[in-house]
Structures are given as structure tokens and as C-alpha cells.
Design an enzyme around this catalytic site. Sequence first.
Site, PDB file in Angstrom:
ATOM      1  N   ASP A 140     -20.126  15.120  -4.839  1.00  0.00           N
ATOM      2  CA  ASP A 140     -20.768  13.902  -4.362  1.00  0.00           C
ATOM      3  C   ASP A 140     -19.915  13.197  -3.309  1.00  0.00           C
ATOM      4  O   ASP A 140     -18.698  13.026  -3.485  1.00  0.00           O
ATOM      5  CB  ASP A 140     -21.004  12.959  -5.550  1.00  0.00           C
ATOM      6  N   GLU A 187     -21.963  16.942  -0.451  1.00  0.00           N
ATOM      7  CA  GLU A 187     -22.635  15.817   0.201  1.00  0.00           C
ATOM      8  C   GLU A 187     -21.573  15.165   1.071  1.00  0.00           C
ATOM      9  O   GLU A 187     -20.528  14.748   0.574  1.00  0.00           O
ATOM     10  CB  GLU A 187     -23.171  14.800  -0.809  1.00  0.00           C
TER      11      GLU A 187
END
Length: 609
Positions: free
Chosen positions: A261, A297
Site C-alpha cells: 500500500d 500502489e
Amino acid sequence: MPFGAGIGDDGSVRFALWAPAAERVELLLDDAAGDNPFELHPRADGWFSISTHAAHTGSRYQYRIDGGQPVPDPASRHQPEGVHGPSEVIDPRDWDWRDDDWRGRPWQEVVLYELHPGTFTPEGTFAAARGKLDYLAELGITAVELMPVAAFPGRRGWGYDGVYPFAVEAAYGRPDDLRGLVQAAHARGLMVFLDVVYNHFGPEGNYLSQYAPAFFTDRHHTPWGDAINFDGAGSRWIREFFIHNALYWLEEYRFDGLRLDAVHAILDDSDPDILTELAARVQAGPGRERHIHLVLENDNNSARYLRPDNGPEAPLYRAQWNDDFHHVLHVLLTREVHGYYKDYADDPLSHLQRCLTEGFAYQGEPSPYRGNRPRGEASGGLPATAFVAFLQNHDQIGNRALGERIGQLTDAEQLHVATALLLLQPSPPLLFMGQEWASPRPFQFFCDFGPDLAEAVVRGRREEFADFPGFGDPAARERIPDPLADDTFNNSRLDWEAAQTDSARAWYERHRQLLALRRDAIIPRLDQRAPQRADCTRLGPCALAVGWQLRNARLNLLFNLDSQSLSAIAPPPGRLLYATHPEAATAATGTSLPAASLLAYLDRPGEPA
């Protein structure tokens, strides 16, 4: 791993804690008679440890640092009573794995389905999610992606405020329930990915600063405050903590991949940086035995992580979530241009052209949303498989003020075109739970922090949207759901009864048909090593013809997102794979592209049209 509680071959339990700021560390066992702590032995480099037969599988324990309050183990494998309660000794060898022949699947076969374990089913558990695996396999999904499952504060949350990265969230089940989900998925040919958070710890339940303040540094700053210290004094064991966390999920739970993330918030000036070292360790470990896929990401669009760094070997990271693809399609479908969508307001069709042929829309150009700072790196030489494409995900729905899905923001015909484009273009697609039947349920931001944080969270959530259209007035912002309210969580649960309506069944069948075409006609012709070869032509104000050279074939998509039809379009060679408006596909004399339509063709030399 060097951290946490591990059971030895002789049945003893070794407890190890890195506490460089502590002078004394005691182990408190819940099942020991009375208040009879065991003092850990200091070792070099800030470590304390002890091995004892007084503990066993299932023992609950805490540490007391310099006589202070008891705290959980930061490398706890389970927190059955929440983030403030005792940790539990777990022996991963107790689980009887039955998927030893499973070697995963190659990356080009990936079709991702992102789900939140707490809202995917009415029960909100790993065990209940197992009951939906046949459904997902029949749909054409090949990889389930779980939002973070590391222990977080309270009874519910998205998972991105986790504080115990090794501990399975108790609200979803016990560690063996998660292992059972992964094993059942493998039995059906499904990969399982896990979303992990290495850029910060949540604001409640993290006690590291009391005995290991070196975990954090004020030399770098993130949206959550001081950064995790990956490159300063004492960073060796901090890096090892997160590297072992990645290995832990891949080895003890046999996940097939991890999605890291928001790595743009992992700030590290060392060489190699933590992302490079982590990926290399994964490839040298479980990646030698089976297909392991790491995905990023990264708002910085750092293409360098997606390139092979050692000749013909695989890249460090298989792919990155392509926010550009989502953002520009969102602008075209909704005409919204506030927030980060302003970057795509100027000629969105050009941005979409670049996404479809080169991956990133922003490859170093100034970003208006970011104060005209350059964003991105050149990505044109990467394979199409290096970019995960999506129309919806937890962020793009849940970060809206009201959590609406794209189906509530555009009409069904345009959504049909965008869905066909997503599922037939070469990049691996991702669906968010319920998208396949056009679920109208929102996915809203919810959490369950304690009273010290609750008011600030509600206020901050509502003020976040003060500059957005329709929410400038404080009274209007009262409509934004309270993240701590039960209703906000319950409204975000999927309504599986709604999946049985005629409209939902039609959307499901459309997704199933498109994914079958992808499986049979496109995936066998993808090359995850070769640079993308694509070209694109404008057909109209909001219409494109895009062609990709695949292995021994050419894929052509013609689509029109305008409200006006286009006529006399020369059809490309090859057989018609899919048409949103079958009546529009005519003979070689020409074809038309009605408003909101798409045509897909596959040309194989020597194969009749």
C-alpha cells in the site's frame, strides 16, 4: 523469524523483543501462577529474549518494559482480545497443509477481485468468504485480493490503520481460518493476494515508541506524522521487521502475492532501498519455489520498480495499480474534475490514449493537482501486464464523501463500454466486490477508534471535503456518514439478495462472458516480458481505436463514449470478439459506432474473419 514467539523442536517457546530503549523486559504469562514474571535476557543490538517450557501453543502473554504497563508483542501472531490485550502463542506448524502441489499461476493469468473480509459476506469472516469461492471461480476470477487483515483497533475498519502487522484480525477469525481460506482457494485454482501496509502504524494500540523509538524518524514526514525509519540509525532491525513480515505472509499462510500500500509514503534514501531489498529477499526465498507476485500502489508512478534489474529475470515488482487509468475513465464517465481528477480535465482522451498504449498517463509531466510538480517516470517500454487496471476499488469508492460506486455516477450503457474496455484490454483487470452485478451498495469509510480519537476522526473526515462541490457548507457536510457509526459499516456490507435481481444477473452474465473471452482469446497471447506494442487513433471527440500486438495476434478495440454515433468506420481485420451493440458490426463495407458502444476484434494471421 527473529521476532515474536516461536516454538522450538523441544516444545519450548522462545520470546524475542527488540527494545533498544529498554533496560529491563519481563514476560507476563496469563497461565503462569500468580504475578510471576520471567525476565528476558539482554543480548547485543537492543534484543531481549528467553526460552521457556512454561508457555505453549495458546498461551497468552505480554511484555512489561522497565516496570511500566504491560504491552502486547509487536510481532504477535494473534491478538484475540484486540490491540490492547495479550498476544497469543501460535504454532504455524499445527496446520495440516494439503496444497503442497500448488505452484501458483503465472502473472498474465491474473484477474483480481478485491474484497473486504468484514463486509464481503453477512458474517464478515474468513470462513464465510470460503463459501463464495466457487462463485468467484465460475465468474472467471483467478486471484482474490484481501484488504489488510493485520490487527487494527476496535471491531471494524478498513485495515489500513493496523498496528500488529503479523497478527490476524480477530474480528475475521483465527489464523487457521485464514489458512483454510487460502487452502480452499488453491483447491479451486484461485490465487490469493494480501494487501499489506508498510508506510505507517495506526494511531491506536501501537506501543513501539515506548521501547523502540528508533522505529520512527523526524527526518522524513508522511501524512501520518513521522516516517518509519528505514534509512537512519538503528534501521537494520526495522527493515528486517517488515521484510520478515512479507516472508511471513507468503510462507506461513502461502499467499500468492502481496500488494504494498502507498509505497510513495515509504521514504528511504539508502541503497538499496527497502522496496528493492524486500523484493529481492522474496524472490530468493519463496519466489524460487512457486509463482509469487508483488504489486505496488505508488502515486509517484516510479516505473523503475517494474523493470527487470538483472537481465532476463523477472522484475522486482510485477505491476503497479494504475490510478491514471481509473482517474481518466472516471472523468470521461462522470465529468467530475475536482480533487485529483483535475489532472485529467484537459483533454482526457489524450490521457486515456497514453494509458492504453504506454501505461502511465503521467510520466514526468507537471501535475496541476500537486502544484505542478513533475509526476512519474517513462513507462512506454514496459509490458502491458505491468499495470493493474480498474474502474473501482476500495479507495476510489470509499474516499468519496458518500461512498458511491461508479454505477451510481454514470449510465448503464457507458458503464457497459467501460467494463468491456477494462476486461478486454491487455493489462490485468481488478474488480471490487459486488462490481460484477453492479451492486448499488456504497462502500464508505468506517473505523472504530476509542473515545480519544473518535471526535477528531469524524471532524477530520467531514472537513476533508470542504472544497468539494456540494460540501462547502458545514450543514451539507453533516450528510457525510460518521465513520464510527454502526450504520456506516452496515451500509457498506454487500447485499447478496440484490445479486438475484434480473438487472444484477444480467450484469453478472456480462462480466462472466467478458472474462471467458479474456481467458480464451487474450490471456494465452499475453507476454509479461515483452514491451507493450500498441497504437491508437482518434475516431471522434470521445472515441478511440486501439490496437495491441500480442503473441501471434493483434487485438483491436474500437469504442465510443460520446453521446453521438459515428458512422463509416472501417472495421479492422480479424474476427469479432465482442460487441456492446451487435447490430452495429456489419460487413467490410463499414461499420458504425453508436453512442456508448464498443467493438473488439482479434486478428490471427491465416485465420478467417
